[in-house]
Structure formats: C-alpha cells, structure tokens
Design an enzyme around this catalytic site. Structure first.
Site, short mmCIF file in Angstrom:
data_model
loop_
_atom_site.label_atom_id
_atom_site.label_comp_id
_atom_site.label_asym_id
_atom_site.label_seq_id
_atom_site.Cartn_x
_atom_site.Cartn_y
_atom_site.Cartn_z
N CYS A 195 0.82 -1.22 0.00
CA CYS A 195 0.00 0.00 0.00
C CYS A 195 0.86 1.27 0.00
CB CYS A 195 -0.92 -0.03 1.22
SG CYS A 195 -1.94 1.42 1.36
N LYS A 212 -1.99 7.11 -5.85
CA LYS A 212 -2.81 8.32 -5.63
C LYS A 212 -1.99 9.58 -5.86
CE LYS A 212 -5.28 5.55 -5.43
NZ LYS A 212 -5.27 4.10 -5.37
N GLY A 221 11.09 -13.26 7.08
CA GLY A 221 10.51 -14.02 8.19
C GLY A 221 10.07 -15.39 7.72
N GLY A 242 -9.94 -3.65 -14.40
CA GLY A 242 -10.28 -3.59 -12.98
C GLY A 242 -9.74 -2.31 -12.37
N LEU A 300 -8.04 -4.92 -0.02
CA LEU A 300 -8.10 -3.48 0.20
C LEU A 300 -7.32 -3.13 1.46
CD1 LEU A 300 -11.89 -2.84 -0.49
CD2 LEU A 300 -9.96 -2.28 -1.99
N HIS A 333 -7.89 -0.79 3.70
CA HIS A 333 -8.69 -0.55 4.91
C HIS A 333 -9.30 -1.85 5.44
CE1 HIS A 333 -10.83 0.53 1.22
NE2 HIS A 333 -11.93 0.09 1.76
N HIS A 355 -25.09 23.38 1.64
CA HIS A 355 -25.25 23.82 0.25
C HIS A 355 -24.22 24.89 -0.06
CE1 HIS A 355 -27.10 24.97 -3.52
NE2 HIS A 355 -27.00 26.24 -3.13
P1 FAD Z 1 0.83 -5.80 1.95
O1 FAD Z 1 0.55 -4.35 1.93
O2 FAD Z 1 1.07 -6.50 0.67
O3 FAD Z 1 2.08 -6.00 2.92
C1 FAD Z 1 2.67 -7.23 3.12
C2 FAD Z 1 4.10 -7.00 3.57
O4 FAD Z 1 4.64 -8.23 4.01
C3 FAD Z 1 5.02 -6.51 2.45
O5 FAD Z 1 5.71 -5.36 2.86
C4 FAD Z 1 5.99 -7.67 2.23
O6 FAD Z 1 7.28 -7.25 1.85
C5 FAD Z 1 5.99 -8.31 3.60
N1 FAD Z 1 6.37 -9.72 3.58
C6 FAD Z 1 5.84 -10.71 2.81
N2 FAD Z 1 6.41 -11.88 3.12
C7 FAD Z 1 7.32 -11.63 4.08
C8 FAD Z 1 8.23 -12.44 4.80
N3 FAD Z 1 8.29 -13.76 4.62
N4 FAD Z 1 9.03 -11.84 5.71
C9 FAD Z 1 8.98 -10.50 5.93
N5 FAD Z 1 8.12 -9.70 5.28
C10 FAD Z 1 7.30 -10.26 4.38
N6 FAD Z 1 -6.14 -0.61 -1.52
C11 FAD Z 1 -6.96 0.36 -1.07
O7 FAD Z 1 -7.70 0.13 -0.13
N7 FAD Z 1 -6.97 1.60 -1.63
C12 FAD Z 1 -6.19 1.91 -2.68
O8 FAD Z 1 -6.22 3.04 -3.17
C13 FAD Z 1 -5.33 0.92 -3.20
N8 FAD Z 1 -4.53 1.18 -4.24
C14 FAD Z 1 -3.68 0.21 -4.71
C15 FAD Z 1 -2.91 0.51 -5.81
C16 FAD Z 1 -2.05 -0.45 -6.32
C17 FAD Z 1 -1.19 -0.11 -7.51
C18 FAD Z 1 -1.96 -1.72 -5.68
C19 FAD Z 1 -1.00 -2.76 -6.19
C20 FAD Z 1 -2.74 -2.02 -4.60
C21 FAD Z 1 -3.63 -1.06 -4.10
N9 FAD Z 1 -4.47 -1.32 -3.03
C22 FAD Z 1 -5.33 -0.36 -2.57
C23 FAD Z 1 -4.47 -2.63 -2.35
C24 FAD Z 1 -3.65 -2.56 -1.06
O9 FAD Z 1 -2.34 -2.13 -1.37
C25 FAD Z 1 -3.60 -3.91 -0.38
O10 FAD Z 1 -4.91 -4.39 -0.20
C26 FAD Z 1 -2.93 -3.81 0.98
O11 FAD Z 1 -1.62 -3.32 0.85
C27 FAD Z 1 -2.90 -5.16 1.69
O12 FAD Z 1 -2.27 -5.01 2.91
P2 FAD Z 1 -1.54 -6.24 3.62
O13 FAD Z 1 -1.03 -5.69 4.91
O14 FAD Z 1 -2.42 -7.41 3.64
O15 FAD Z 1 -0.33 -6.63 2.67
P1 NAD Z 2 -9.07 -6.56 -10.33
O1 NAD Z 2 -9.55 -7.85 -9.82
O2 NAD Z 2 -9.64 -5.30 -9.79
O3 NAD Z 2 -9.30 -6.49 -11.91
C1 NAD Z 2 -8.78 -7.43 -12.77
C2 NAD Z 2 -9.56 -7.35 -14.07
O4 NAD Z 2 -8.87 -8.11 -15.05
C3 NAD Z 2 -10.96 -7.91 -13.97
O5 NAD Z 2 -11.85 -7.00 -14.54
C4 NAD Z 2 -10.90 -9.21 -14.77
O6 NAD Z 2 -12.11 -9.54 -15.41
C5 NAD Z 2 -9.81 -8.88 -15.77
N1 NAD Z 2 -9.06 -10.02 -16.30
C6 NAD Z 2 -8.62 -11.09 -15.62
N2 NAD Z 2 -7.90 -11.89 -16.44
C7 NAD Z 2 -7.88 -11.29 -17.66
C8 NAD Z 2 -7.30 -11.61 -18.90
N3 NAD Z 2 -6.57 -12.70 -19.07
N4 NAD Z 2 -7.50 -10.78 -19.95
C9 NAD Z 2 -8.24 -9.64 -19.79
N5 NAD Z 2 -8.80 -9.28 -18.62
C10 NAD Z 2 -8.62 -10.09 -17.57
O7 NAD Z 2 -7.48 -6.60 -10.17
P2 NAD Z 2 -6.40 -5.45 -10.26
O8 NAD Z 2 -6.94 -4.28 -10.97
O9 NAD Z 2 -5.17 -6.13 -10.75
O10 NAD Z 2 -6.20 -5.07 -8.75
C11 NAD Z 2 -5.73 -6.05 -7.81
C12 NAD Z 2 -6.25 -5.79 -6.44
O11 NAD Z 2 -5.71 -4.59 -5.91
C13 NAD Z 2 -7.75 -5.66 -6.43
O12 NAD Z 2 -8.26 -6.67 -5.62
C14 NAD Z 2 -8.04 -4.33 -5.82
O13 NAD Z 2 -8.99 -4.42 -4.81
C15 NAD Z 2 -6.71 -3.86 -5.26
N6 NAD Z 2 -6.60 -2.44 -5.60
C16 NAD Z 2 -7.46 -1.58 -5.00
C17 NAD Z 2 -7.45 -0.24 -5.35
C18 NAD Z 2 -8.41 0.69 -4.70
O14 NAD Z 2 -8.99 0.33 -3.69
N7 NAD Z 2 -8.62 1.88 -5.23
C19 NAD Z 2 -6.56 0.22 -6.29
C20 NAD Z 2 -5.71 -0.69 -6.90
C21 NAD Z 2 -5.74 -2.02 -6.53
#
Ligand code: FAD
Ligand code: NAD
Length: 471
Positions: free
Chosen positions: A46, A55, A119, A186, A324, A326, A449
């Site tokens: 995140c 963002k 870990g 997505g 997500l 949150h 408003h």
């Molecule tokens: P992570 O954030 O993936 O953290 C896991 C951590 O564990 C990592 O730092 C990793 O290095 C560490 N780790 C893994 N294995 C080990 C190990 N064996 N030893 C030590 N450390 C380890 N979600 C939203 O709600 N809003 C958004 O706007 C949003 N935007 C996103 C945009 C993008 C481009 C992406 C890719 C994701 C986005 N997400 C968003 C999704 C969000 O980032 C994840 O849902 C969230 O980070 C999950 O949190 P987590 O703590 O489960 O795991």
């Molecule tokens: P996603 O699941 O949101 O979307 C993936 C999309 O790819 C789907 O619409 C699916 O139908 C399509 N798809 C799957 N296989 C395909 C293929 N072979 N060819 C064409 N289309 C295909 O996944 P994402 O956009 O990669 O995001 C990953 C995760 O990260 C999501 O679970 C999302 O919740 C999280 N994320 C959240 C935010 C946010 O909260 N604003 C922002 C970024 C990422």
C-alpha cells in the site's frame, strides 16, 4: 550465527496496512510486539507500490489534465504547459518516503521492535528473521501472518518488468509512453490507465468481461466508462489476450474477442498486466507451523481470523475477501483485539470500495444483482451530479448517485456513486448503514449547500418516495 531467541507476546510477519496497524493496536493493548519486514521500508504494498504512490500520480496527472483541458473555461490561460515526468515521479517518491518514515516513527513511539529481513516459521511458536547481515530467532505466544499479495502474472504474459510490466513498474516510468496496452479493466487498470491517458498516452484497455469493474454497479460502471472514453481511453471489452511479445523497444499484444478467431494486434511502449493479485506466502515455511494454503493460495482462517493452528492468525490480502488496505487495517485491529481477549467485530458488507479515477467511483453494501440473487425486494433512487449547483460551479458534472433501499423497511442496502469526490462522500453512507438507517434518514438530514453531498440527499429523496427536489 543466530543470537539467543527473543521472546514476544506477538510476532507479526509483514508491515503492510494489515501488519503495521495490528502492531500499533497490540502495543496499545500492552503486548510486547515484534514486526518483521523483508524490505528496507515499512508500509507494504500500500505505502510503497500501491495506494499511496498511485494516488500521488493520480493527483499530479489530474492537475495536468485540468490545466490542459478546463483551466481556460475558468478564465485561466496557461502557455507552454508540459509534463515533467521525472519531477512527477520524484514527488511521488517523496510522498512515499515521508509516509513510510511515518510508520517507522509510529513503531518507535509505540515501542514495537522492528526486524528487517525475511521471516519464516521454524515451528509454530518460532519465527526466524534472515536479514542482510544477521539472523534473529523470535519466540512468540501468538503470531499474525500479514504477508499480503503480489501481482498475478501468468507465464503466457512474458512479464519481463521492462516492456511487460505490472503496477509496480508502471509507477516508475520516467519517460511518457506514446502508447500503453492495459490488460484488465479492474481497479489498477483504470487508475493507472487514467494517469497515463491524462498525460497524453494512447491507452487501450483489454478486458475479458463485457464490462469494466465486473461485480460493481453496472449503471455506475457504464457512466465511468463514458467519462474514460472522453479522456481518450479505448476499451476492448469481451476480449482476451492471446500473445504478448516484447523487444527492447516495444511490445506486441495479440488479442481477440471471446469465442472468435480473428485476432487484433497492438504495438505499444508498454503492456501493463493488471488482472488481479495473488496471496503471497513464498518462503514463509508454512509447513513448519503445520499450515497450508487453499487452492487459491490463500491462508484459510475462521471467523476470528485464526488459522488451523489456533494461536496463529492471518489477515489482509493473504486471506479471503477484498484486497483493500482498509480491510487489512480492520483485520489488523480485529486480530490484536481478539488476541487481547476482546470481542471485536467487522461487517465485511460495509467495507467500502473506491476507484480513484475522475470521476471517482465509490460503493458500499450490495448491488441490485446481489439483492436479486438473495430474493430481496428493493427500490432505487438516483440523482445525477449535473443537476447540482456545486457541480456546475466546479465543472465536475459527470456521474450519479444510486441508493438502493429495502422496498418495505426503507433500510439502505447499497450506495453506489460515480462523481466528484465520491471517495469521501461514501463515508456518510457507511455510517448510515452501520446504524441500519433508512433512505428517509439521509433525506431528512441537512446537507450543506452547495456541496457534492447534496446529490446523496437527493438520491435518498428519490428512493424515499420519488421526492427528489432539484430534478
Ligand atoms: P501488503 O501491503 O502487501 O504488505 C505485506 C508485507 O509483508 C510486504 O511489505 C511484504 O514485503 C511483507 N512480507 C511478505 N512476506 C514476508 C516475509 N516472509 N518476511 C517478511 N516480510 C514479508 N487498496 C486500497 O484500499 N486503496 C487503494 O487506493 C489501493 N490502491 C492500490 C494501488 C495499487 C497499484 C496496488 C497494487 C494495490 C492497491 N491497493 C489499494 C491494495 C492494497 O495495497 C492492499 O490491499 C494492501 O496493501 C494489503 O495489505 P496487507 O497488509 O495485507 O499486505
Ligand atoms: P481486479 O480484480 O480489480 O481487476 C482485474 C480485471 O482483469 C478484472 O476485470 C478481470 O475480469 C480482468 N481479467 C482477468 N484476467 C484477464 C485476462 N486474461 N484478460 C483480460 N482481462 C482479464 O485486479 P487489479 O486491478 O489487478 O487489482 C488487484 C487488487 O488490488 C484488487 O483486488 C483491488 O482491490 C486492489 N486495488 C485496489 C485499489 C483501490 O482500492 N482503489 C486500487 C488498486 C488495486
């Protein structure tokens, strides 16, 4: 050589929003807590390569787009507007760095011991941390696995991190691409597709389903797609990718309509693969703790987020449910409080989803399709942003609010918004639904408003007795 084992009440593996928030709550609850992170900065996906950097770029690119497209309407004339990509990336890096340092500060403040390194389970009560220089052995009464997720990059996509990329690489592109193919319509595809489209890249989205954002409200998805088409994004719905081949200079993507043979080809600077993420448990040594993953690579947990081994919990992207930040945070708090003997609760139906495009798309609760499937009778109230004074004043007239309420009781069951600041507007609906409020409750609340929030009130009026005032 390993040092003697250090003993903790709680050891958390992974410092994303799940892990670091769990650590903070555990520390507040007086647990001696250790947090393990394999990267040199805290905050996980995140903060480092997800929510925060995306963002930052979304905001920067929206400023540029507004300056280029609508400032002149407001009477602001700019000459020689141009994108400075390296500066945009530098600013993004600074935002990320400040945010990650903030987490480090919070760990110190709360006396959480942070261990940088890989870990892995030695046994069900011991975790080894393998750092660059040394190893540590941590003994734990309780353990939380919060290791998150990684992008899904099937071998057929030939992911090479250079031309075939995921969000992680897309966040660091320093030379504005002329053309980008985005696979997956997505959340990531639409957010990062927006960033580049706003800056002038020709963006093509190839989506396997017949809609963008499958599973979200179809009216809102269509409305967002209309806005993104205006931005210049080209959509290829119901299309699948057959072949992705890259050279040093470009990438060729071959794709075809579902169940049809005729293939199309696009040559672009990059192919962004955003087709979902998969839970990350590599090298964790789950078997040493008596744990295994399910058929989708997730760690199975019960309603209390406990794994099959009672004292080991798992949270966030590595377990079932929405990926997500949150949601991971709520689960981090939940797990810490459960371990402390409290009785926490999470209503997963009330975890909002937000897509940070412009207009934004935010939703909470159920969709019409879900209610139909459950046989629940409902009514719908809609209100378009274009009818709002606030929207006309700012020029952000795209989108609508849709409120779905129980036909008999008027209880709000779902709120779906596409429009300016939908991400912030949705919080009110979460609060109302948390208290099981009705559409009439929202309709009778005074909304300042002129605000975008008035669209929520008007949609609630529409749902109540078709009583919207300003349409
Ligand atoms: P992570 O954030 O993936 O953290 C896991 C951590 O564990 C990592 O730092 C990793 O290095 C560490 N780790 C893994 N294995 C080990 C190990 N064996 N030893 C030590 N450390 C380890 N979600 C939203 O709600 N809003 C958004 O706007 C949003 N935007 C996103 C945009 C993008 C481009 C992406 C890719 C994701 C986005 N997400 C968003 C999704 C969000 O980032 C994840 O849902 C969230 O980070 C999950 O949190 P987590 O703590 O489960 O795991
Ligand atoms: P996603 O699941 O949101 O979307 C993936 C999309 O790819 C789907 O619409 C699916 O139908 C399509 N798809 C799957 N296989 C395909 C293929 N072979 N060819 C064409 N289309 C295909 O996944 P994402 O956009 O990669 O995001 C990953 C995760 O990260 C999501 O679970 C999302 O919740 C999280 N994320 C959240 C935010 C946010 O909260 N604003 C922002 C970024 C990422």
């Amino acid at each position: 050589m390993s040092k003697p084992k250090k003993e903790y009440d709680l050891v958390i593996i992974g410092s994303g929003p799940g892990g670091y928030v769990a650590a903070l709550r555990a520390a507040q609850l007086n647990m001696k807590t250790a947090l393990i992170e394999k990267y040199p900065t805290l905050g996980g996906t995140c903060l480092n390569v997800g929510c925060i950097p995306s963002k930052a770029l979304l905001d920067s690119s929206e400023h540029y787009h507004k300056a280029a497209e609508s400032f002149s309407d407001h009477g602001i004339d700019l000459k020689q507007l141009k994108v400075n990509m390296p500066q945009m990336i530098k600013r993004k890096d600074e935002v990320v760095s400040q945010t990650c340092k903030g987490v480090e500060f919070l760990m110190k403040k709360n006396k959480v011991d942070v261990f940088y390194g890989w870990g892995s389970f030695v046994d069900a009560h011991t975790v080894k941390v393998k750092g660059d220089k040394e190893e540590a052995l941590l003994g734990a009464k309780k353990i939380i696995i919060a290791t998150g997720s990684k992008p899904n990059t099937p071998p057929s996509f030939n992911y090479d991190k250079k031309r075939v990329i995921t969000s992680t690489e897309a966040l660091n592109i320093e030379k504005l691409p002329a053309k980008m193919v985005v696979v997956g319509g997505g959340v990531i595809g639409l957010e990062l597709g927006s960033v580049f489209a706003r800056l002038g890249t020709e963006v093509h989205v190839i989506e396997y389903m017949d809609t963008i954002l499958p599973g979200m409200d179809p009216d809102c998805s269509k409305e967002l797609m209309k806005s993104m088409k205006k931005l210049g994004v080209k959509f290829h719905l119901s299309h699948g990718v057959n072949k992705v081949e890259s050279t040093a200079r470009n990438v060729k993507v071959e794709f075809s309509e579902k169940d049809k043979d005729k293939a199309q080809k696009l040559t672009a600077d990059y192919c962004l693969v955003s087709i979902g993420r998969k839970p990350y448990t590599e090298g964790l040594g789950l078997e040493n703790a008596g744990l295994k993953t399910d058929d989708r690579g997730r760690i199975s947990v019960n309603e209390y987020l406990q794994t099959e081994v009672e004292h080991i919990y798992a949270i966030g992207d590595v377990v079932r449910g929405a990926m997500l930040a949150h949601k991971a945070e709520e689960e981090g708090v939940f797990a810490a409080e459960k371990i402390a003997g409290q009785k926490p609760h999470i209503d997963y139906n009330l975890i909002p989803s937000v897509v940070y495009t412009w207009p934004e798309f935010a939703a909470v609760g159920e969709t019409e399709d879900q209610l139909k499937e459950r046989g629940i009778e409902y009514k719908v109230g809609k209100f378009p942003f274009k009818a709002l004074g606030r929207s006309r004043a700012s020029g952000d007239t795209e989108g609508l609010v849709k409120i779905i309420a129980d036909k008999k009781t008027d209880e709000v069951l779902g709120v779906h918004i596409v429009g300016a600041r939908a991400a912030d507007l949705i919080a009110q609906s979460v609060a109302v639904m948390e208290y099981r409020g009705s559409a009439e409750d929202i309709a009778r609340m005074s909304h300042a408003h002129p605000t975008y929030a008035e669209a929520v009130k008007e949609a609630a009026l529409a749902a109540t007795e078709n009583r919207a005032l300003h349409i």
